[in-house]
Write a protein that holds these residues in place. Structure first.
Motif, mmCIF file in Angstrom:
data_model
loop_
_atom_site.group_PDB
_atom_site.id
_atom_site.type_symbol
_atom_site.label_atom_id
_atom_site.label_comp_id
_atom_site.label_asym_id
_atom_site.label_seq_id
_atom_site.Cartn_x
_atom_site.Cartn_y
_atom_site.Cartn_z
ATOM 1 N N ARG A 177 87.049 13.435 25.302
ATOM 2 C CA ARG A 177 86.071 12.326 25.597
ATOM 3 C C ARG A 177 85.184 12.828 26.914
ATOM 4 N NH1 ARG A 177 87.391 7.765 28.927
ATOM 5 N NH2 ARG A 177 85.543 6.411 29.107
ATOM 6 N N ALA A 178 83.932 12.594 26.626
ATOM 7 C CA ALA A 178 83.100 13.121 27.770
ATOM 8 C C ALA A 178 82.639 11.930 28.529
ATOM 9 C CB ALA A 178 81.828 13.920 26.915
ATOM 10 N N ASP A 179 83.336 11.692 29.597
ATOM 11 C CA ASP A 179 83.151 10.770 30.442
ATOM 12 C C ASP A 179 82.637 10.782 31.772
ATOM 13 O OD1 ASP A 179 85.419 11.873 31.649
ATOM 14 O OD2 ASP A 179 86.623 9.985 31.381
ATOM 15 N N ARG A 180 82.266 12.049 32.024
ATOM 16 C CA ARG A 180 81.676 12.591 33.478
ATOM 17 C C ARG A 180 80.897 13.750 33.353
ATOM 18 N NH1 ARG A 180 86.613 11.816 36.367
ATOM 19 N NH2 ARG A 180 87.051 10.717 34.719
ATOM 20 N N PHE A 181 80.141 14.132 34.236
ATOM 21 C CA PHE A 181 79.317 15.498 34.409
ATOM 22 C C PHE A 181 79.285 15.879 36.056
ATOM 23 C CE2 PHE A 181 76.273 12.247 34.575
ATOM 24 C CZ PHE A 181 75.117 12.474 35.569
ATOM 25 N N TRP A 182 78.979 17.014 35.974
ATOM 26 C CA TRP A 182 78.840 17.647 37.376
ATOM 27 C C TRP A 182 77.614 18.298 37.550
ATOM 28 C CZ3 TRP A 182 82.462 17.683 33.720
ATOM 29 C CH2 TRP A 182 84.007 17.257 34.182
ATOM 30 N N ILE A 183 77.074 18.501 39.020
ATOM 31 C CA ILE A 183 76.080 19.394 39.272
ATOM 32 C C ILE A 183 76.689 20.340 40.312
ATOM 33 C CG2 ILE A 183 73.771 19.560 40.474
ATOM 34 C CD1 ILE A 183 73.467 17.968 37.936
ATOM 35 N N ILE A 184 76.703 21.609 40.058
ATOM 36 C CA ILE A 184 77.351 22.594 40.932
ATOM 37 C C ILE A 184 76.608 22.704 42.372
ATOM 38 C CG2 ILE A 184 77.747 24.889 40.993
ATOM 39 C CD1 ILE A 184 77.951 25.101 37.870
ATOM 40 N N SER A 197 84.973 30.582 39.705
ATOM 41 C CA SER A 197 85.342 30.973 41.111
ATOM 42 C C SER A 197 85.467 29.672 41.825
ATOM 43 C CB SER A 197 83.796 31.354 41.674
ATOM 44 O OG SER A 197 82.857 30.773 41.776
ATOM 45 N N PRO A 198 85.827 29.398 42.938
ATOM 46 C CA PRO A 198 86.078 28.138 43.610
ATOM 47 C C PRO A 198 84.725 27.309 43.419
ATOM 48 C CG PRO A 198 86.823 29.817 44.998
ATOM 49 C CD PRO A 198 86.167 30.501 44.072
ATOM 50 N N VAL A 199 84.687 26.091 43.231
ATOM 51 C CA VAL A 199 83.477 25.227 42.801
ATOM 52 C C VAL A 199 83.453 23.959 43.457
ATOM 53 C CG1 VAL A 199 82.413 23.950 41.019
ATOM 54 C CG2 VAL A 199 83.213 26.124 40.402
ATOM 55 N N ARG A 200 82.477 23.794 44.185
ATOM 56 C CA ARG A 200 82.272 22.167 44.971
ATOM 57 C C ARG A 200 80.830 21.868 44.006
ATOM 58 N NH1 ARG A 200 80.273 23.807 49.922
ATOM 59 N NH2 ARG A 200 79.516 21.742 50.319
ATOM 60 N N ALA A 201 80.946 20.594 43.839
ATOM 61 C CA ALA A 201 80.244 19.933 42.718
ATOM 62 C C ALA A 201 79.985 18.466 43.204
ATOM 63 C CB ALA A 201 80.580 19.950 41.160
ATOM 64 N N GLN A 202 78.823 17.915 42.619
ATOM 65 C CA GLN A 202 79.023 16.282 42.944
ATOM 66 C C GLN A 202 79.387 15.860 41.234
ATOM 67 O OE1 GLN A 202 74.619 16.069 43.603
ATOM 68 N NE2 GLN A 202 75.512 14.915 45.530
ATOM 69 N N GLU A 203 80.272 14.875 41.297
ATOM 70 C CA GLU A 203 80.692 14.423 39.801
ATOM 71 C C GLU A 203 80.023 13.216 39.736
ATOM 72 O OE1 GLU A 203 84.783 14.718 38.360
ATOM 73 O OE2 GLU A 203 85.020 13.041 39.377
ATOM 74 N N PHE A 204 79.623 12.736 38.447
ATOM 75 C CA PHE A 204 79.038 11.662 38.084
ATOM 76 C C PHE A 204 79.884 10.980 37.118
ATOM 77 C CE2 PHE A 204 75.901 14.513 40.030
ATOM 78 C CZ PHE A 204 75.117 13.629 40.555
ATOM 79 N N VAL A 249 83.547 16.842 44.559
ATOM 80 C CA VAL A 249 84.624 17.456 44.314
ATOM 81 C C VAL A 249 84.811 18.805 44.235
ATOM 82 C CG1 VAL A 249 85.137 15.239 42.381
ATOM 83 C CG2 VAL A 249 83.905 17.550 41.811
ATOM 84 N N SER A 250 85.794 19.462 44.172
ATOM 85 C CA SER A 250 86.180 20.886 44.102
ATOM 86 C C SER A 250 87.241 21.239 43.126
ATOM 87 C CB SER A 250 86.830 21.404 45.576
ATOM 88 O OG SER A 250 87.638 20.823 45.914
#
Length: 151
Positions: A40-47, A94-101, A26-27
């Motif tokens: 609700r906390a239903d996901r998380f990310w690794i930057i 800043s612009p972010v690219r991440a992995q979403e879980f 995701v970005s």
């Protein structure tokens, strides 16, 4: 954040691979809100690239930025602990690219494999402990008469 709380340092390669199999790329543009306190906390990310600021609502004031996160760091811990409600907010600085879980899928994987689940719990616990300390120091800097005393 210390290197022991990043995904690469906290989980063995085998567990990182299993976790990554659940990720989607995701970005976020500058200023995008990843989540809000109390929802609700239903996901998380690794930057992967960029920075995200964790903030805390302060009545009558602007949100207090608690910490800035970058490459390899976990964004969001509340997904792991009931009642699965965000304790902080997060915004791309800043612009972010991440992995979403998807949190439910990761929790199911943790339940199916207790060793994997223990490793993830230890990692998230280390992150939470670090964030609690960072929050305390930042709030002392902002609101205590003499700051945190770390200067």
């Amino acid at each position: 954040m210390t290197s022991t709380t990043t995904l690469a340092a906290a989980l063995p390669a085998e567990y990182r691979e299993r976790l990554s199999a659940l990720a989607r790329d995701v970005s976020f543009d500058v200023g995008a809100r990843l989540f809000e306190e109390g929802l609700r906390a239903d996901r998380f990310w690794i930057i992967r690239t960029g920075t995200v600021a964790l903030d805390m609502h302060v009545p009558g004031r602007r949100a207090a930025v608690i910490e800035s996160l970058g490459h390899g760091e976990l964004v969001g811990c509340s997904w792991h602990f009931g009642p699965h409600v965000w304790q902080l907010g997060a915004e791309a600085t800043s612009p972010v690219r991440a992995q979403e879980f998807d949190a439910e899928a990761v929790r199911a994987l943790c339940a199916d494999d207790p060793e994997f689940g223990r490793a993830v719990a230890c990692w998230v616990g280390q992150v939470v402990a670090h964030r609690l300390h960072a929050t305390r120091v930042r709030l002392l800097d902002l609101y205590a008469p003499y700051g945190s005393g770390t200067r």
